[in-house]
Write a protein that holds these residues in place. Sequence first.
Motif, PDB file in Angstrom:
ATOM      1  N   ARG A 163       0.815  -1.210   0.000  1.00  0.00           N
ATOM      2  CA  ARG A 163       0.000   0.000   0.000  1.00  0.00           C
ATOM      3  C   ARG A 163       0.850   1.262   0.000  1.00  0.00           C
ATOM      4  O   ARG A 163       0.322   2.368  -0.041  1.00  0.00           O
ATOM      5  N   GLY A 164       2.171   1.099   0.065  1.00  0.00           N
ATOM      6  CA  GLY A 164       3.059   2.239  -0.072  1.00  0.00           C
ATOM      7  C   GLY A 164       3.877   2.604   1.139  1.00  0.00           C
ATOM      8  O   GLY A 164       4.761   3.446   1.066  1.00  0.00           O
ATOM      9  N   THR A 165       3.617   1.986   2.284  1.00  0.00           N
ATOM     10  CA  THR A 165       4.354   2.313   3.504  1.00  0.00           C
ATOM     11  C   THR A 165       5.589   1.431   3.630  1.00  0.00           C
ATOM     12  O   THR A 165       5.496   0.210   3.530  1.00  0.00           O
ATOM     13  N   THR A 166       6.740   2.030   3.853  1.00  0.00           N
ATOM     14  CA  THR A 166       7.953   1.260   4.086  1.00  0.00           C
ATOM     15  C   THR A 166       7.867   0.601   5.460  1.00  0.00           C
ATOM     16  O   THR A 166       7.402   1.221   6.420  1.00  0.00           O
ATOM     17  N   VAL A 167       8.299  -0.658   5.550  1.00  0.00           N
ATOM     18  CA  VAL A 167       8.166  -1.419   6.793  1.00  0.00           C
ATOM     19  C   VAL A 167       9.522  -1.959   7.230  1.00  0.00           C
ATOM     20  O   VAL A 167      10.255  -2.546   6.431  1.00  0.00           O
ATOM     21  N   LEU A 168       9.852  -1.748   8.514  1.00  0.00           N
ATOM     22  CA  LEU A 168      11.035  -2.321   9.154  1.00  0.00           C
ATOM     23  C   LEU A 168      10.557  -3.315  10.199  1.00  0.00           C
ATOM     24  O   LEU A 168       9.734  -2.964  11.052  1.00  0.00           O
ATOM     25  N   ALA A 169      11.062  -4.539  10.171  1.00  0.00           N
ATOM     26  CA  ALA A 169      10.619  -5.542  11.136  1.00  0.00           C
ATOM     27  C   ALA A 169      11.816  -6.329  11.674  1.00  0.00           C
ATOM     28  O   ALA A 169      12.601  -6.871  10.898  1.00  0.00           O
ATOM     29  N   VAL A 170      11.941  -6.374  12.986  1.00  0.00           N
ATOM     30  CA  VAL A 170      12.977  -7.171  13.639  1.00  0.00           C
ATOM     31  C   VAL A 170      12.510  -8.612  13.718  1.00  0.00           C
ATOM     32  O   VAL A 170      11.352  -8.889  14.057  1.00  0.00           O
ATOM     33  N   CYS A 171      13.387  -9.535  13.396  1.00  0.00           N
ATOM     34  CA  CYS A 171      13.020 -10.954  13.440  1.00  0.00           C
ATOM     35  C   CYS A 171      14.259 -11.809  13.650  1.00  0.00           C
ATOM     36  O   CYS A 171      15.383 -11.334  13.515  1.00  0.00           O
ATOM     37  N   SER A 172      14.026 -13.069  13.993  1.00  0.00           N
ATOM     38  CA  SER A 172      15.129 -14.020  14.123  1.00  0.00           C
ATOM     39  C   SER A 172      15.488 -14.637  12.787  1.00  0.00           C
ATOM     40  O   SER A 172      16.648 -14.951  12.517  1.00  0.00           O
ATOM     41  N   GLU A 173      14.483 -14.835  11.944  1.00  0.00           N
ATOM     42  CA  GLU A 173      14.712 -15.424  10.628  1.00  0.00           C
ATOM     43  C   GLU A 173      13.729 -14.814   9.638  1.00  0.00           C
ATOM     44  O   GLU A 173      12.520 -14.929   9.809  1.00  0.00           O
ATOM     45  N   ALA A 174      14.253 -14.172   8.615  1.00  0.00           N
ATOM     46  CA  ALA A 174      13.412 -13.497   7.624  1.00  0.00           C
ATOM     47  C   ALA A 174      12.971 -14.473   6.537  1.00  0.00           C
ATOM     48  O   ALA A 174      13.702 -15.406   6.191  1.00  0.00           O
ATOM     49  N   PRO A 175      11.786 -14.268   5.987  1.00  0.00           N
ATOM     50  CA  PRO A 175      11.340 -15.107   4.876  1.00  0.00           C
ATOM     51  C   PRO A 175      11.987 -14.660   3.574  1.00  0.00           C
ATOM     52  O   PRO A 175      12.676 -13.623   3.523  1.00  0.00           O
ATOM     53  N   GLU A 176      11.781 -15.413   2.533  1.00  0.00           N
ATOM     54  CA  GLU A 176      12.298 -15.030   1.233  1.00  0.00           C
ATOM     55  C   GLU A 176      11.511 -13.846   0.686  1.00  0.00           C
ATOM     56  O   GLU A 176      10.351 -13.627   1.033  1.00  0.00           O
ATOM     57  N   GLY A 177      12.168 -13.070  -0.163  1.00  0.00           N
ATOM     58  CA  GLY A 177      11.470 -11.996  -0.843  1.00  0.00           C
ATOM     59  C   GLY A 177      11.450 -10.673  -0.114  1.00  0.00           C
ATOM     60  O   GLY A 177      10.675  -9.791  -0.469  1.00  0.00           O
ATOM     61  N   VAL A 178      12.275 -10.516   0.936  1.00  0.00           N
ATOM     62  CA  VAL A 178      12.345  -9.232   1.628  1.00  0.00           C
ATOM     63  C   VAL A 178      13.793  -8.755   1.627  1.00  0.00           C
ATOM     64  O   VAL A 178      14.727  -9.539   1.431  1.00  0.00           O
ATOM     65  N   THR A 179      13.968  -7.458   1.837  1.00  0.00           N
ATOM     66  CA  THR A 179      15.318  -6.908   1.992  1.00  0.00           C
ATOM     67  C   THR A 179      15.818  -7.270   3.376  1.00  0.00           C
ATOM     68  O   THR A 179      15.147  -6.998   4.371  1.00  0.00           O
ATOM     69  N   VAL A 180      16.993  -7.868   3.473  1.00  0.00           N
ATOM     70  CA  VAL A 180      17.510  -8.366   4.745  1.00  0.00           C
ATOM     71  C   VAL A 180      18.736  -7.573   5.175  1.00  0.00           C
ATOM     72  O   VAL A 180      19.667  -7.383   4.401  1.00  0.00           O
ATOM     73  N   VAL A 181      18.717  -7.109   6.418  1.00  0.00           N
ATOM     74  CA  VAL A 181      19.887  -6.498   7.043  1.00  0.00           C
ATOM     75  C   VAL A 181      20.195  -7.328   8.273  1.00  0.00           C
ATOM     76  O   VAL A 181      19.363  -7.435   9.175  1.00  0.00           O
ATOM     77  N   ARG A 182      21.363  -7.936   8.306  1.00  0.00           N
ATOM     78  CA  ARG A 182      21.704  -8.847   9.399  1.00  0.00           C
ATOM     79  C   ARG A 182      22.585  -8.169  10.430  1.00  0.00           C
ATOM     80  O   ARG A 182      23.504  -7.440  10.097  1.00  0.00           O
ATOM     81  N   THR A 183      22.302  -8.440  11.685  1.00  0.00           N
ATOM     82  CA  THR A 183      23.117  -7.937  12.785  1.00  0.00           C
ATOM     83  C   THR A 183      23.812  -9.111  13.457  1.00  0.00           C
ATOM     84  O   THR A 183      23.398 -10.258  13.326  1.00  0.00           O
ATOM     85  N   GLY A 184      24.895  -8.808  14.171  1.00  0.00           N
ATOM     86  CA  GLY A 184      25.567  -9.843  14.934  1.00  0.00           C
ATOM     87  C   GLY A 184      26.486 -10.719  14.136  1.00  0.00           C
ATOM     88  O   GLY A 184      26.791 -11.827  14.543  1.00  0.00           O
TER      89      GLY A 184
END
Length: 314
Positions: A209-230
Amino acid sequence: MDSPHGAAVKAEGFGLKGPRGWVFRGVGIDAAPGSLIALEGPSGSGRTCLLLALTGRMKATEGHAEIGRHRLPKKMAAVRRIAALGPVPGVNDLDQALTVAEQLREGAMLQRRYEAPLRTLLRPRGERRATARTRIDEALAAVGLDPAALPKGERTSVRDLERLEAVRLSVAIALLGGPRLLALDDLDLKLSDAERAEAWALLRSVADRGTTVLAVCSEAPEGVTVVRTGAEPGTGAAAPAKPVPAAPAAEGPKITWGLPPGKDTDPDAPATARPGPEEPPAPAAGAAEPATDHDEATEDTKGADDALAETGRA
């Protein structure tokens, strides 16, 4: 609901250093408006701190980021005006003593009071209530939460909601203000595999719908932009990101790695020191400085604070 134009999220050499060392460091992001971005990493790797820093709630100490052309860390207040927090434990928890209807009305009231133009407050009370009801209904539809399906309808207590229902409610409240950036912490916490898939589907629909979304997770699904920490820079393999259908065409995301807590630790830093307020009388060298807004807490007591202390989760 109206589809707000999402905010592009860019970062280069973005880092935050606390008294015990680097919470995260060397983070690089280049995501177009309307992207779905996962901040992935193990507990204690600085995920929550990174989320709060990118939304203007914590002050970075190295590098810079741009959220919708607002440069961090200088324009933290401007970023907070366009970024809304979904569920972030310890920062904006739902009030367990309220009903679903009361929580929604409170969210609409706060949004109108602090974010709406002054002329909105001068409208007749009946008109304001009708406008708030419309926005609430649209937000609930956007997150797929039907109060009528709850055990006691809108009178259902927040404490009686299932975890996924609580996530939907929190996101609905965040969307009431039409943010350009939506941020959530611990998306996959206490969710089954099926519920986790539903939660990511919800966030994809918000991004579509146009809103940028940032989500913290332990394991990301396929098809998203991933930024890894640690992880050490240059190690591991980032999951390939696929463009969000509704997002404008852009180059593939630039993904770098953030250092885990304890790396490059400052040996002279006091062992028990905590980051002070954004503008303390005499700031300690290298201390992280969180924002001071009422509902935009300095640190997540279950995430950011413990991450800096290296004894809990982030």
